[in-house]
Design a protein around this motif. Structure first.
Motif, PDB file in Angstrom:
ATOM      1  N   MET A 114       0.631  -1.351   0.006  1.00  0.00           N
ATOM      2  CA  MET A 114      -0.011   0.077  -0.002  1.00  0.00           C
ATOM      3  C   MET A 114       0.873   1.444  -0.031  1.00  0.00           C
ATOM      4  O   MET A 114       0.271   2.279  -0.137  1.00  0.00           O
ATOM      5  CB  MET A 114      -0.908  -0.143   1.216  1.00  0.00           C
ATOM      6  CG  MET A 114      -2.073  -1.219   1.291  1.00  0.00           C
ATOM      7  SD  MET A 114      -2.805  -1.083   3.098  1.00  0.00           S
ATOM      8  CE  MET A 114      -3.842   0.095   2.763  1.00  0.00           C
ATOM      9  N   ASN A 115       2.254   1.264   0.217  1.00  0.00           N
ATOM     10  CA  ASN A 115       2.930   2.217   0.281  1.00  0.00           C
ATOM     11  C   ASN A 115       2.495   3.204   1.316  1.00  0.00           C
ATOM     12  O   ASN A 115       2.704   4.429   1.222  1.00  0.00           O
ATOM     13  CB  ASN A 115       3.003   3.107  -0.739  1.00  0.00           C
ATOM     14  CG  ASN A 115       4.258   4.089  -0.829  1.00  0.00           C
ATOM     15  OD1 ASN A 115       5.425   3.861  -0.436  1.00  0.00           O
ATOM     16  ND2 ASN A 115       4.320   5.262  -1.792  1.00  0.00           N
ATOM     17  N   VAL A 138      -2.904   7.989   1.670  1.00  0.00           N
ATOM     18  CA  VAL A 138      -4.005   7.375   0.679  1.00  0.00           C
ATOM     19  C   VAL A 138      -3.166   6.243   0.233  1.00  0.00           C
ATOM     20  O   VAL A 138      -2.113   6.315  -0.494  1.00  0.00           O
ATOM     21  CB  VAL A 138      -4.474   8.278  -0.367  1.00  0.00           C
ATOM     22  CG1 VAL A 138      -5.324   7.611  -1.486  1.00  0.00           C
ATOM     23  CG2 VAL A 138      -5.140   9.469   0.082  1.00  0.00           C
ATOM     24  N   PRO A 139      -3.855   4.911   0.331  1.00  0.00           N
ATOM     25  CA  PRO A 139      -3.127   3.732  -0.112  1.00  0.00           C
ATOM     26  C   PRO A 139      -2.976   3.565  -1.532  1.00  0.00           C
ATOM     27  O   PRO A 139      -3.903   4.022  -2.412  1.00  0.00           O
ATOM     28  CB  PRO A 139      -4.001   2.502   0.482  1.00  0.00           C
ATOM     29  CG  PRO A 139      -5.164   3.070   0.792  1.00  0.00           C
ATOM     30  CD  PRO A 139      -5.108   4.518   1.205  1.00  0.00           C
ATOM     31  N   GLN A 140      -1.872   3.314  -2.107  1.00  0.00           N
ATOM     32  CA  GLN A 140      -1.679   2.865  -3.457  1.00  0.00           C
ATOM     33  C   GLN A 140      -1.557   1.495  -3.819  1.00  0.00           C
ATOM     34  O   GLN A 140      -1.339   0.587  -2.773  1.00  0.00           O
ATOM     35  CB  GLN A 140      -0.213   3.715  -3.971  1.00  0.00           C
ATOM     36  CG  GLN A 140      -0.095   5.033  -3.515  1.00  0.00           C
ATOM     37  CD  GLN A 140       1.364   5.647  -3.779  1.00  0.00           C
ATOM     38  OE1 GLN A 140       1.900   5.042  -4.786  1.00  0.00           O
ATOM     39  NE2 GLN A 140       1.685   6.479  -2.974  1.00  0.00           N
ATOM     40  N   ASN A 141      -1.977   1.047  -4.865  1.00  0.00           N
ATOM     41  CA  ASN A 141      -2.024  -0.316  -5.114  1.00  0.00           C
ATOM     42  C   ASN A 141      -0.519  -0.911  -5.781  1.00  0.00           C
ATOM     43  O   ASN A 141      -0.335  -0.680  -7.077  1.00  0.00           O
ATOM     44  CB  ASN A 141      -3.167  -0.817  -6.155  1.00  0.00           C
ATOM     45  CG  ASN A 141      -3.090  -2.217  -6.342  1.00  0.00           C
ATOM     46  OD1 ASN A 141      -2.381  -2.986  -5.759  1.00  0.00           O
ATOM     47  ND2 ASN A 141      -4.157  -2.575  -7.340  1.00  0.00           N
ATOM     48  N   MET A 142       0.206  -1.014  -4.934  1.00  0.00           N
ATOM     49  CA  MET A 142       1.779  -1.241  -5.277  1.00  0.00           C
ATOM     50  C   MET A 142       1.919  -2.879  -5.801  1.00  0.00           C
ATOM     51  O   MET A 142       2.946  -3.086  -6.536  1.00  0.00           O
ATOM     52  CB  MET A 142       2.754  -1.287  -4.020  1.00  0.00           C
ATOM     53  CG  MET A 142       2.490  -0.032  -3.130  1.00  0.00           C
ATOM     54  SD  MET A 142       2.644   1.347  -4.326  1.00  0.00           S
ATOM     55  CE  MET A 142       4.637   1.349  -4.520  1.00  0.00           C
ATOM     56  N   PRO A 154      -0.556  -4.544  -8.226  1.00  0.00           N
ATOM     57  CA  PRO A 154      -1.664  -4.953  -8.927  1.00  0.00           C
ATOM     58  C   PRO A 154      -1.764  -6.139  -9.568  1.00  0.00           C
ATOM     59  O   PRO A 154      -3.028  -6.468  -9.969  1.00  0.00           O
ATOM     60  CB  PRO A 154      -1.673  -3.529 -10.121  1.00  0.00           C
ATOM     61  CG  PRO A 154       0.126  -3.464 -10.172  1.00  0.00           C
ATOM     62  CD  PRO A 154       0.363  -3.774  -8.836  1.00  0.00           C
ATOM     63  N   GLY A 183      -7.055  -3.296  -5.894  1.00  0.00           N
ATOM     64  CA  GLY A 183      -6.839  -1.834  -5.204  1.00  0.00           C
ATOM     65  C   GLY A 183      -7.490  -1.861  -3.641  1.00  0.00           C
ATOM     66  O   GLY A 183      -8.244  -2.892  -3.401  1.00  0.00           O
ATOM     67  N   TRP A 184      -7.341  -0.657  -3.090  1.00  0.00           N
ATOM     68  CA  TRP A 184      -7.689  -0.734  -1.637  1.00  0.00           C
ATOM     69  C   TRP A 184      -8.995   0.207  -1.541  1.00  0.00           C
ATOM     70  O   TRP A 184      -8.989   1.256  -2.074  1.00  0.00           O
ATOM     71  CB  TRP A 184      -6.576  -0.259  -1.156  1.00  0.00           C
ATOM     72  CG  TRP A 184      -5.261  -1.273  -1.180  1.00  0.00           C
ATOM     73  CD1 TRP A 184      -4.264  -0.923  -1.895  1.00  0.00           C
ATOM     74  CD2 TRP A 184      -5.071  -2.294  -0.625  1.00  0.00           C
ATOM     75  NE1 TRP A 184      -3.273  -2.060  -1.681  1.00  0.00           N
ATOM     76  CE2 TRP A 184      -3.804  -2.849  -0.902  1.00  0.00           C
ATOM     77  CE3 TRP A 184      -6.048  -3.183   0.511  1.00  0.00           C
ATOM     78  CZ2 TRP A 184      -3.539  -4.135  -0.422  1.00  0.00           C
ATOM     79  CZ3 TRP A 184      -5.578  -4.295   0.883  1.00  0.00           C
ATOM     80  CH2 TRP A 184      -4.178  -4.901   0.293  1.00  0.00           C
TER      81      TRP A 184
END
Length: 150
Positions: free
Chosen positions: A63-64, A102-106, A108, A113-114
């Protein structure tokens, strides 16, 4: 399908949405066992790694997002005979360091996605939850409910 020879240790992380603290982030799994089900961020516990370290590492990788206040929530026993797997899942609870996170989809290839969900939203769709998360939601341990309401 070859039968697994060992029980694995998984770590799932209840990460509070800083904008909606009664919600936790979940993602739709893909490309692995439990594909098409909703799951918490998490993964396998590495050799010599603490549960807290694993939770922080997995959430950063997926999620970074940097975590704080990481602590134990619950453990579940999760046999998955239809997939020839068996896990013990350690659920950790945590908050985001950055209130604007804000979570990123690291990853994929592993997750659609979150999005954040309330406990009641998760309880309303237990048939769509990844096995360990379903077990946690079905159990609804008081410590988790208190965490979400704090």
């Amino acid at each position: 399908m070859e039968k697994a020879k060992n029980v694995r240790v998984g770590v799932g992380v209840l990460v509070k949405d800083p904008k909606h603290p009664s919600k936790v982030f979940c993602g739709l799994r893909k490309g692995s066992h439990g594909a098409g089900t909703l799951a918490l961020p998490g993964g396998h516990l590495d050799m010599y790694e603490s549960w807290e370290e694993c939770a922080k590492r997995e959430v950063m990788e997926e999620m970074n997002v940097e975590l704080t206040n990481v602590h134990f929530g619950r453990v579940t026993n999760d046999p998955m005979p239809s997939e020839s797997k068996h896990y013990v899942t350690i659920f950790m609870m945590a908050e985001c360091v950055n209130v604007d996170a804000v979570p990123q989809n690291m990853e994929p290839h592993k997750c659609e996605g979150w999005e954040s969900h309330t406990w009641d939203e998760l309880k309303a769709q237990t048939d769509k939850l990844f096995g360990p998360l379903k077990r946690l939601v079905d159990d609804s341990p008081q410590v988790v409910l208190e965490f979400l309401n704090s």
